[in-house]
Motif scaffolding. Structure first.
Motif, PDB file in Angstrom:
ATOM      1  N   ASN A 157       0.845  -1.190   0.000  1.00 42.44           N
ATOM      2  CA  ASN A 157       0.000   0.000   0.000  1.00 42.44           C
ATOM      3  C   ASN A 157       0.880   1.240   0.000  1.00 42.44           C
ATOM      4  O   ASN A 157       1.772   1.375   0.845  1.00 42.44           O
ATOM      5  CB  ASN A 157      -0.915   0.017   1.233  1.00 42.44           C
ATOM      6  CG  ASN A 157      -2.009   1.061   1.130  1.00 42.44           C
ATOM      7  OD1 ASN A 157      -1.896   2.055   0.415  1.00 42.44           O
ATOM      8  ND2 ASN A 157      -3.093   0.848   1.860  1.00 42.44           N
ATOM      9  N   SER A 164      -0.804   3.314   7.165  1.00 41.45           N
ATOM     10  CA  SER A 164      -1.718   2.234   6.826  1.00 41.45           C
ATOM     11  C   SER A 164      -1.052   0.880   7.038  1.00 41.45           C
ATOM     12  O   SER A 164       0.105   0.676   6.686  1.00 41.45           O
ATOM     13  CB  SER A 164      -2.184   2.355   5.375  1.00 41.45           C
ATOM     14  OG  SER A 164      -3.029   1.273   5.045  1.00 41.45           O
ATOM     15  N   SER A 168      -3.504  -2.424  -0.371  1.00 41.11           N
ATOM     16  CA  SER A 168      -4.358  -1.864  -1.406  1.00 41.11           C
ATOM     17  C   SER A 168      -4.319  -2.777  -2.624  1.00 41.11           C
ATOM     18  O   SER A 168      -3.246  -3.219  -3.038  1.00 41.11           O
ATOM     19  CB  SER A 168      -3.857  -0.460  -1.773  1.00 41.11           C
ATOM     20  OG  SER A 168      -4.149  -0.125  -3.109  1.00 41.11           O
TER      21      SER A 168
END
Length: 317
Positions: A157, A164, A168
């Protein structure tokens, strides 16, 4: 259907001949050679500037102030990605000249790094790895960095540097495509192969479309097939990656967790056998290669047919 696909640019024709027909290898090679001298490939090569870049920049063209709709796709990275998609022969004199100019002149806006050293974001670095490996450049340093940035759930990601801890789909598919191209070029390392397999598992655990926690569809846009895909994810891009991965590997039957995405792919085939262009990502482009959203797309039809050809274990044309 084949006649319609073949009534197009050399960049599509050679891939149709290779992937959807029994054309002899010399015929495929001859058609691929035309990419450097005719059609979209020749146009793209001619647009490289005297500074060795497209659009005057590496990731962003110059000038660009951020005010125009979408993201511009005319700078060096996305131009090289398009040439790779078109199938520019990496060992050709034209490709070697173009890539040498990029190597010598193109620097990332993020930190001034040489193009094939990569920059900070894994979604961009995945593309840099794919390009470097395809065009014969050493990108082992970028691969090493990406291996250190893989998250606990198996993916990547670009937002990880901002805290985070969840991967993703978009970042992950860009990294996976890069690692696969690196393996094709170099054989990879045990570590890079293992990282790629973990990344594949991240997508497969989610059926290429869904949240692992709830089973809900992550993004309805992923049901729409775009081309060029740019940095975005959709179900066809995920399926085309797995087709490529299986074809490069030891083969075997496709993973059962691809079934839902394949069912979606089948459902979107039009009565005339084509697939449409959908959800084109807005932004400045060099030139159009399709007739617009909602119209039959040769690129999506080619990609869809070769996925089904692989998945079904036989011709799909």
């Amino acid at each position: 259907m084949l006649d319609w696909l073949l009534d197009s640019d050399p960049s599509i024709r050679w891939q149709v001949l290779r992937d959807l027909t029994d054309a002899p290898a010399e015929k495929v090679r001859a058609e691929r050679d035309r990419v450097t001298t005719e059609g979209w490939g020749a146009r793209m090569l001619a647009l490289q500037g005297g500074d060795g870049q497209w659009g005057g920049g590496t990731f962003f063209p110059v000038p660009y102030d951020g005010s125009e709709p979408g993201q511009p796709w005319t700078a060096t990275m996305y131009s090289l990605l398009l040439l790779r998609d078109l199938g520019l022969e990496p060992g050709s004199a034209a490709a070697c000249r173009a890539v040498a100019k990029v190597r010598e002149n193109s620097r990332w806006e993020e930190g001034g790094q040489p193009f094939f050293d990569g920059e900070a974001e894994p979604c961009i670095n995945g593309k840099a790895v794919a390009l470097g490996a395809y065009f014969g450049e050493n990108v082992d340093g970028i691969v090493h960095r990406l291996l250190g940035e893989q998250l606990a759930d198996g993916g990547w990601n670009c937002e990880a540097e901002r805290g985070s801890v969840r991967s993703s789909f978009a970042t992950t598919i860009n990294v996976l495509e890069g690692l696969l191209e690196h393996e094709r070029a170099t054989g990879g390392t045990p570590e890079s192969v293992e990282a790629r397999k973990r990344g594949e598992e991240y997508l497969l655990e989610r059926a290429l479309l869904r949240r692992k926690s709830t089973g809900e569809l992550v993004d309805p846009d992923w049901l729409q097939f775009s081309y060029p895909t740019r940095w975005f994810y959709d179900a066809l891009r995920g399926l085309d990656y797995f087709r490529d991965s299986y074809s490069q590997g030891t083969g075997g039957p496709p993973d059962i967790r691809l079934a839902e995405a394949v069912g979606l792919l089948r459902s979107k085939r039009q009565p005339d056998g084509t697939w449409l262009l959908e959800n084109t990502h807005p932004g400045r482009i060099h030139f159009a290669m399709e007739d617009g959203d909602g119209r039959p797309s040769r690129w999506n039809t080619l990609r869809a047919l070769r996925v089904l050809n692989w998945y079904d274990g036989g011709p799909s044309h």
